[in-house]
Design an enzyme around this catalytic site. Structure first.
Site, PDB file in Angstrom:
ATOM      1  CB  ILE A  80      -0.921   0.129   1.287  1.00  0.00           C
ATOM      2  CG1 ILE A  80      -1.653  -1.320   1.143  1.00  0.00           C
ATOM      3  CG2 ILE A  80      -2.080   1.369   1.204  1.00  0.00           C
ATOM      4  CD1 ILE A  80      -2.573  -1.560   2.321  1.00  0.00           C
ATOM      5  CG  ASP A 137      10.555  -0.224   3.830  1.00  0.00           C
ATOM      6  OD1 ASP A 137       9.331  -0.042   3.230  1.00  0.00           O
ATOM      7  OD2 ASP A 137      10.998  -1.163   4.181  1.00  0.00           O
ATOM      8  N   GLY A 148      10.199  -4.613   2.843  1.00  0.00           N
ATOM      9  CA  GLY A 148       9.939  -4.193   1.882  1.00  0.00           C
ATOM     10  C   GLY A 148      10.402  -4.851   0.486  1.00  0.00           C
ATOM     11  CE1 TYR A 203      -1.432  -5.127  11.338  1.00  0.00           C
ATOM     12  CE2 TYR A 203      -3.623  -5.828  11.200  1.00  0.00           C
ATOM     13  CZ  TYR A 203      -2.632  -4.847  10.596  1.00  0.00           C
ATOM     14  OH  TYR A 203      -2.933  -4.247   9.537  1.00  0.00           O
ATOM     15  CG  PHE A 260     -12.830  -2.522   5.779  1.00  0.00           C
ATOM     16  CD1 PHE A 260     -12.822  -1.092   6.346  1.00  0.00           C
ATOM     17  CD2 PHE A 260     -13.695  -3.311   6.470  1.00  0.00           C
ATOM     18  CE1 PHE A 260     -13.422  -0.649   7.496  1.00  0.00           C
ATOM     19  CE2 PHE A 260     -14.559  -2.756   7.435  1.00  0.00           C
ATOM     20  CZ  PHE A 260     -14.105  -1.578   8.106  1.00  0.00           C
TER      21      PHE A 260
END
Ligand code: UDP
Length: 322
Positions: A13, A32, A37, A141, A169
């Site tokens: 994302i 990152d 990644g 989580y 979602f």
């Protein structure tokens, strides 16, 4: 136009959001650790490889890059793994966030968009889910994301750090033009796993068909990753214009069952998706569907790519590139 630091910008994302930020005219820098990644998801020269828990380094990056705002994705995200190693989720997701927030406060960066989750609601009392439903996570989580949301509440109240918490979602699909897509290792998500079953002939396991839903399989709200990325753009622009802290659900408002997703894959690929029915997966609520009208009303965001076959087509195109 602003300069935005994207933590976890080499992830699924995060990389799509970085792509859409650039398309909207903003400049970006990716922070990152590259533990999970994907190097291919970050254009050359854009990556600062830093673990968020290294607060001194994060401060240095924030000072050097002079970012106006931060979009914070960097986190572990596998529910099953979080049940096996809760401590890793609290250390990385909560510890990393705290270290980032400390660095932001010290360097005067006061706008943050936070990658949160529908897992914050646990098994919801009411579907579609509105933002006023209570926090009730059922796995470490989800709990780690709730803890960060709560920390952000206090930092807003006493330290003027304004934040938008976006509760996602089921992110899926890929932006065709970008070359980006979903590449988790190991992959745990439904659509890429069904596509893999089509490609390899090895069956995917559907986790339970005895739920109290019309076809017995779980219902989720599948949101195209590009729609999700666009929600981050409107959220960060809202904060940069002086907008106040808030939390928003990001989904389409439409629920699809696991079997409906399987049927969509078969339609799009024109092939059978080999599958078996297995036991339920622990911690899977029967139905999670977003009411995202608050985001639509407040920030003018709309899901433009809600058609499930379209989502699967984009994911399939990416999967075929290997
Ligand atoms: N699922 C499944 N088989 C798999 C992976 C997922 O049946 O191999 C189901 C899962 O039980 C859930 C839905 O697909 O109902 C979406 O799961 P995913 O892991 O993609 O996302 P989550 O809902 O956990 O965020």
């Amino acid at each position: 136009m602003a300069k935005i630091l994207v933590t976890g910008g080499a992830g699924y994302i995060g990389s799509h959001t970085r792509y859409f930020l650039e398309k909207s005219g903003h400049t970006t820098v990716v922070l990152d650790s590259m533990e999970r990644g994907d190097q291919r998801a970050v254009p050359a020269g854009m990556l600062r490889q830093v673990d968020l828990r290294d607060s001194a380094k994060v401060k240095q990056v924030l000072r050097e890059e002079k970012a106006d705002a931060v979009i914070h994705f960097a986190a572990y995200m596998a529910v099953g793994e979080s049940n096996e190693r809760p401590e890793a989720y609290f250390i990385n997701n909560v510890g990393g966030s705290l270290s980032l927030f400390e660095a932001m406060l010290e360097t005067g960066v006061k706008c943050l968009v936070f990658s949160s989750t529908a897992a914050a609601y646990g098994i919801p009392g009411k579907v579609p889910i509105t933002e006023d439903q209570p926090y009730a996570p059922i796995n470490p989580y989800g709990e780690s994301k709730v803890m960060v949301e709560k920390i952000l509440g206090w930092l807003d109240k006493f330290r003027e750090l304004r934040s938008i918490r976006l509760r996602y979602f089921n992110a899926c699909g890929a932006e065709p033009e970008s070359g980006l897509g979903e590449r988790h290792d190991p992959e745990t998500h439904l659509i890429p796993l069904i596509l893999r079953a089509v490609q390899t002939g090895k069956p995917v396991t559907l986790f339970g068909d005895d739920y109290p839903t019309p076809d017995g399989t779980c219902i989720r709200d599948y949101i195209h990753v590009s729609d999700l990325a666009e929600a981050h753009i409107v959220a960060v622009e809202y904060l940069l214009k002086g907008g106040g802290s808030d939390a928003f659900n990001v989904g389409t408002g439409g629920g699809r069952s696991v079997k409906e997703v399987l049927a969509a894959v078969e339609r799009v690929t024109g092939k059978k998706a080999p599958h078996t029915i297995g036991p339920r997966r622990e911690g899977d609520p029967p139905s999670l569907v977003a009411d995202s009208s608050k985001l639509q009303k407040t920030l003018g965001w709309r899901p433009k790519r809600a058609d499930l076959d379209g989502i699967v087509r984009d994911a399939w195109e990416f999967a075929q590139k290997g």
